[in-house]
Design a protein around this motif. Structure first.
Motif, PDB file in Angstrom:
ATOM      1  N   GLN A  61     -17.907  -7.763   8.775  1.00 19.85           N
ATOM      2  CA  GLN A  61     -19.286  -8.548   8.998  1.00 19.85           C
ATOM      3  C   GLN A  61     -20.344  -7.952   8.094  1.00 19.85           C
ATOM      4  O   GLN A  61     -21.024  -8.598   7.597  1.00 19.85           O
ATOM      5  CB  GLN A  61     -19.399  -8.520  10.306  1.00 19.85           C
ATOM      6  N   LEU A  62     -20.610  -6.765   8.356  1.00 19.21           N
ATOM      7  CA  LEU A  62     -21.618  -5.997   7.381  1.00 19.21           C
ATOM      8  C   LEU A  62     -21.722  -6.244   5.869  1.00 19.21           C
ATOM      9  O   LEU A  62     -22.503  -6.538   5.370  1.00 19.21           O
ATOM     10  CB  LEU A  62     -21.781  -4.737   7.860  1.00 19.21           C
ATOM     11  N   LEU A  63     -20.283  -6.010   5.538  1.00 17.02           N
ATOM     12  CA  LEU A  63     -20.152  -6.074   4.127  1.00 17.02           C
ATOM     13  C   LEU A  63     -20.335  -7.457   3.449  1.00 17.02           C
ATOM     14  O   LEU A  63     -20.352  -7.536   2.124  1.00 17.02           O
ATOM     15  CB  LEU A  63     -18.944  -5.374   3.582  1.00 17.02           C
ATOM     16  N   ARG A  64     -20.155  -8.487   4.078  1.00 15.62           N
ATOM     17  CA  ARG A  64     -20.283  -9.836   3.576  1.00 15.62           C
ATOM     18  C   ARG A  64     -21.696 -10.092   2.961  1.00 15.62           C
ATOM     19  O   ARG A  64     -21.780 -10.919   2.103  1.00 15.62           O
ATOM     20  CB  ARG A  64     -20.032 -10.774   4.654  1.00 15.62           C
ATOM     21  N   THR A  65     -22.637  -9.315   3.418  1.00 16.12           N
ATOM     22  CA  THR A  65     -24.022  -9.400   2.898  1.00 16.12           C
ATOM     23  C   THR A  65     -24.155  -8.584   1.460  1.00 16.12           C
ATOM     24  O   THR A  65     -25.106  -8.628   0.820  1.00 16.12           O
ATOM     25  CB  THR A  65     -25.034  -9.060   3.701  1.00 16.12           C
ATOM     26  N   TRP A  66     -23.275  -7.456   1.185  1.00 18.61           N
ATOM     27  CA  TRP A  66     -23.068  -6.986   0.147  1.00 18.61           C
ATOM     28  C   TRP A  66     -22.661  -7.574  -1.012  1.00 18.61           C
ATOM     29  O   TRP A  66     -21.203  -7.607  -1.179  1.00 18.61           O
ATOM     30  CB  TRP A  66     -22.585  -5.464   0.189  1.00 18.61           C
ATOM     31  N   THR A  67     -23.053  -8.237  -2.187  1.00 21.67           N
ATOM     32  CA  THR A  67     -22.572  -9.184  -3.057  1.00 21.67           C
ATOM     33  C   THR A  67     -22.949  -8.694  -4.516  1.00 21.67           C
ATOM     34  O   THR A  67     -22.305  -9.396  -5.428  1.00 21.67           O
ATOM     35  CB  THR A  67     -23.082 -10.490  -2.940  1.00 21.67           C
ATOM     36  N   GLN A  95     -27.200  -3.682  -5.354  1.00 19.24           N
ATOM     37  CA  GLN A  95     -27.810  -3.973  -4.026  1.00 19.24           C
ATOM     38  C   GLN A  95     -27.630  -2.894  -3.036  1.00 19.24           C
ATOM     39  O   GLN A  95     -26.341  -2.281  -3.024  1.00 19.24           O
ATOM     40  CB  GLN A  95     -27.072  -5.251  -3.354  1.00 19.24           C
ATOM     41  N   LEU A  98     -26.740  -0.794   0.315  1.00 19.34           N
ATOM     42  CA  LEU A  98     -25.737  -1.194   1.209  1.00 19.34           C
ATOM     43  C   LEU A  98     -26.324  -1.657   2.561  1.00 19.34           C
ATOM     44  O   LEU A  98     -27.210  -1.077   2.867  1.00 19.34           O
ATOM     45  CB  LEU A  98     -24.807  -0.057   1.525  1.00 19.34           C
ATOM     46  N   PRO A  99     -25.673  -2.508   3.320  1.00 24.25           N
ATOM     47  CA  PRO A  99     -26.130  -3.142   4.636  1.00 24.25           C
ATOM     48  C   PRO A  99     -26.429  -1.944   5.629  1.00 24.25           C
ATOM     49  O   PRO A  99     -25.728  -0.963   5.885  1.00 24.25           O
ATOM     50  CB  PRO A  99     -25.363  -3.927   5.001  1.00 24.25           C
ATOM     51  N   ALA A 100     -27.570  -2.005   6.316  1.00 22.84           N
ATOM     52  CA  ALA A 100     -27.753  -0.951   7.231  1.00 22.84           C
ATOM     53  C   ALA A 100     -26.649  -1.368   8.435  1.00 22.84           C
ATOM     54  O   ALA A 100     -26.393  -2.119   8.810  1.00 22.84           O
ATOM     55  CB  ALA A 100     -29.401  -1.247   7.914  1.00 22.84           C
ATOM     56  N   HIS A 126     -20.279   4.341   4.504  1.00 21.03           N
ATOM     57  CA  HIS A 126     -21.326   4.451   3.489  1.00 21.03           C
ATOM     58  C   HIS A 126     -21.170   5.629   2.400  1.00 21.03           C
ATOM     59  O   HIS A 126     -21.515   5.025   1.227  1.00 21.03           O
ATOM     60  CB  HIS A 126     -22.727   4.516   4.283  1.00 21.03           C
TER      61      HIS A 126
END
Length: 407
Positions: A77-83, A87, A89-91, A98
């Motif tokens: 779920q978190l890595l869906r925002t890393w594109t 960028q 990495l998501p918190a 990480h």
């Protein structure tokens, strides 16, 4: 004789599905002893260990731990925002994830930015050829690579091949963009996420009785398997382009190879297995790819799914025979017959008589002003349209699998 193992005992005594039983009944494909020298690799040296015995010693224990402790869904779920490559990495990612990604996203020290720039020029000129070859030569070849076909079929992705193909197509698209490895590109992200997905498959597939009953190996996706898949892409593409007599300057050919050498590294393949030149690539492919191609029940089933993807557009009336004829044209009669692809007099004849002249005309137009740019715009439109169809308009997310193919 294959050594006795827990998996082999289970295979011998367990109840096998129809596909697994057919796989065992088929003649086993012997794999030759590993003799390729690491002196021919981008590393220039290495231990020379048979890559069948090597997997991913960083990603595998990490992902196994994530799955066992129930954190894989959160990471997905978190890595869906890393594109994008550059960028942050998501918190909220687990600390070990990480740390792994920060290491894995670093380009190799031997990367040549000049060659990557030249590769962009190559892709602009030959984008249409690459799209056809990635999709139909490499894509259909994967169905006659026995271990790959079984791993795909019995894994979670095998139950939704349109989604599975979309994820593979994304890698092919991302590597062909002008900014593939730049901070605003996506190829590093795609490679690292694919590396995590492969680690998930390695952990999960040995828990599938159906895969255990069909596969000769204990753990899927070894370094040798990854190099076989790698050769089904750039090595096969370059062989086809040479057979079509496409005039490619050496600097562009070398740049295309470098593009995929970097990809291999980013996908977790050890540098000692990555060929340093086309001659070394062909030498390694002759040992690990060419002799192992063979039909399997799983591969035949997957090929039929691939050929039927156009049903949503035309009911398969035109798309299936066209894709089948392209497969026969690119991979030859033996592989087409293995996959039970029927002959089509119309499209088989058209491809054999028209493809050569089409290549000649397209190449003759390249020197004209703005021709490469126009080719690129048209090819880019086709690639994006294909991704849009495969993804059904949704974001394509390469993720750690959470299970195997459901029965």
């Amino acid at each position: 004789m294959e050594p006795l193992s827990r998996r082999n005992m289970l295979k011998a005594g367990g109840a096998l599905g129809a596909l697994g039983a057919l796989s065992i009944a088929a003649p086993a494909q012997a794999q030759s002893k590993w003799t390729w020298s690491p002196s021919g690799s981008v590393a220039g040296a290495g231990a020379g260990v048979d890559p069948r015995l090597v997997w991913d010693d960083e990603a595998d224990p990490l992902v196994a731990s994530l799955l066992d402790r129930g954190e894989a869904p959160l990471v997905n779920q978190l890595l869906r925002t890393w594109t994008r490559n550059g960028q942050p990495l998501p918190a909220g990612l687990p600390a070990d994830v990480h740390q792994f990604i920060e290491r894995a996203r670093q380009l190799p020290t031997w990367v040549d930015q000049g060659k990557l720039t030249t590769a962009v020029q190559f892709n602009e000129k030959r984008g249409l050829y690459l799209g056809v070859l990635y999709g139909l030569a490499s894509g259909m070849m994967s169905t006659v690579i026995p271990q790959e076909a079984r791993a795909v079929y019995y894994s979670e992705g095998g139950a939704d091949m349109k989604d599975r193909i979309a994820k593979t197509a994304k890698l092919g698209y991302d590597i062909g963009t002008a900014n593939a490895y730049q901070p605003n590109g996506s190829m590093i992200v795609t490679a690292v996420k694919t590396r995590l997905a492969h680690a998930g498959v390695r952990h999960l597939l040995p828990q599938s009785p159906r895969w255990v009953g069909a596969a000769p190996e204990d753990i899927p996706i070894s370094q040798r398997d990854m190099m076989i898949t790698w050769h089904s892409l750039p090595t096969t593409v370059m062989r086809e382009l040479n057979s079509w007599r496409v005039p490619i300057p050496t600097r562009e050919s070398d740049a295309f190879l470098h593009l995929w050498q970097v990809a291999a590294h980013m996908l977790g393949i050890k540098d000692e297995y990555i060929p340093a030149s086309w001659s070394e690539a062909n030498s390694q492919a002759t040992q690990v790819l060419d002799p192992i191609l063979a039909p399997t029940p799983e591969g035949i089933a997957l090929a039929d799914i691939l050929l039927g993807l156009g049903k949503e557009i035309d009911g398969g009336i035109l798309s299936k025979p066209i894709l089948g004829s392209f497969t026969r044209f690119l991979l030859g009669d033996q592989i087409a017959n293995w996959l039970k692809i029927p002959r089509d007099l119309l499209w088989d004849t058209l491809l054999h008589t028209s493809w050569g002249p089409f290549i000649a005309v397209r190449e003759a137009l390249l020197p004209l002003p703005l021709a490469p740019e126009c080719f690129w715009l048209f090819d880019e439109f086709l690639r994006k349209l294909a991704l849009l169809f495969l993804s059904e308009g949704q974001q394509i997310n390469i993720e750690i699998p959470l299970g195997n193919r459901p029965d």
